[in-house]
Design an enzyme around this catalytic site. Structure first.
Site: not given
Ligand code: PHE
Length: 346
Positions: A157, A177, A203, A217, A260, A314
């Site tokens: 990111w 995010h 970003r 998002q 995760v 998630a």
């Molecule tokens: N937050 C991550 C992204 O924007 C996406 C994501 C969300 C991945 C939740 C796993 C669980 O790149």
């Protein structure tokens, strides 16, 4: 000279009565009342040459005539206007049964439309909608998501930092995010948790047809007893089928996100070609939706949620890409250029 005024009056009023349209009226005004060559203006200018005794009487008469002619002119103009309306009505050229002109109405932005459809789908499955701040703390955006400073995953990111006047390293940023909202929710709530978080993320990226520095998002978080990857897949599949048709399939591919385990990249088969490859999906048959996975047990634990009892899933989905597919928009940058020629098409 004194008798010119009554003479002029008779002549001017007669001429005015003959003026039957706007053009004739305008010509009349120039001829009698015009500033430069108007006849009455001429009389008023000539006053200076008159003997004093006459000057006063003629001057008064001329000024009175001026007022009278101006009034008569306005009256004639109004009469002509009324006559034109009456003629139009009698001639039947005004059709009172014609529908009124449509009013220009605003409309929802295509990304907002996509967002609302998606939120409706999640709501119908029992999810609540919550929001989080766009200016976020490093702690929520990274640290608490198992991305400490200097962790190479930060490179995933490109961050826009907020200059809050404190020395570097900075602790305020534009969230990259919507995942920080996961932490904010788990801090406050015990399971069962079922929430979606719509919002903007930022970003520091070069823009092109499929990248913008700002995106929308939708974060999904569910924590409960017995949740598995199958629940994640079923939930996302249900939502996508609702938006893009009941024959849709989705695909999870192994991926890595520090928060995760396991992590996955989510895609849906192309609704345009059903997976055989076309321009909409760039011949791949699949449309990228975002990242997902099972909430890392370490995060549950830190949030005071017993990982031996609870599991969570998630996901984070990008709306612009979906909206591009849904509405056939070839360039992501079109969404935020505020060009009405583009926006009025949806
Ligand atoms: N937050 C991550 C992204 O924007 C996406 C994501 C969300 C991945 C939740 C796993 C669980 O790149």
């Amino acid at each position: 000279m004194a008798d010119t005024v009554p003479h002029l009056r008779t002549e001017a009023l007669a001429a005015l009565a003959e003026a039957a349209d706007d053009a004739a009226l305008a010509t009349w005004h120039v001829r009698y009342l015009g500033r430069k060559e108007g006849r009455l203006t001429g009389v008023l200018r000539g006053l200076a040459q008159l003997p004093v005794e006459e000057r006063r009487a003629v001057g008064a008469a001329a000024n009175a005539l001026k007022a009278e002619l101006e009034a008569a002119y306005e009256e004639q103009r109004e009469a002509l206007r009324r006559m034109a309306v009456r003629q139009a009505l009698e001639g039947g050229s005004v059709d009172v049964t014609l529908p009124p002109r449509p009013r220009a109405r605003g409309r929802l932005h295509p990304v907002t439309q996509t967002l609302r459809q998606m939120l409706d789908a999640f709501r119908s499955m029992g999810f609540s909608i919550v929001e989080g701040p766009e200016v976020e703390l490093d702690y929520y955006n990274f640290e608490a998501l198992r991305i400490p400073a200097d962790h190479p995953a930060r490179d995933m990111w490109d961050t826009l930092w907020v200059d809050d006047g404190t020395p570097r390293p900075r602790s305020l940023l534009m969230r990259t995010h919507t995942s920080p909202a996961q932490i904010r929710v788990m801090e406050q709530h015990q399971p069962p948790i079922r929430i979606v978080v719509p919002g903007r993320a930022y970003r520091h990226e070069a823009t092109d047809t499929t990248h913008e520095w700002m995106m929308t998002q939708v974060e999904v978080l569910a924590v409960d007893e017995g949740l598995t990857l199958a629940h994640l897949k079923g939930t996302l599949l249900g939502v996508m089928q609702r938006l893009f048709g009941s024959e849709r399939r989705i695909r999870l591919q192994c991926s890595y996100f520090p928060f995760v385990e396991p992590g996955a990249e989510v895609a849906m088969d192309c609704f345009n070609c059903a997976g055989t490859g076309c321009a909409t999906c760039h011949q791949s048959g699949w449309i990228e939706m975002g990242g997902a996975g099972m909430v890392h047990p370490e995060i549950l634990e830190r949030m005071g949620i017993d990982p031996a009892r609870y599991t969570g899933f998630a996901a984070g989905m990008g709306l612009e890409r979906l909206a591009m597919q849904l509405y056939g928009v070839p360039d992501m940058r079109f969404f935020y250029q505020n060009d009405l020629r583009m926006l009025q098409q949806f």
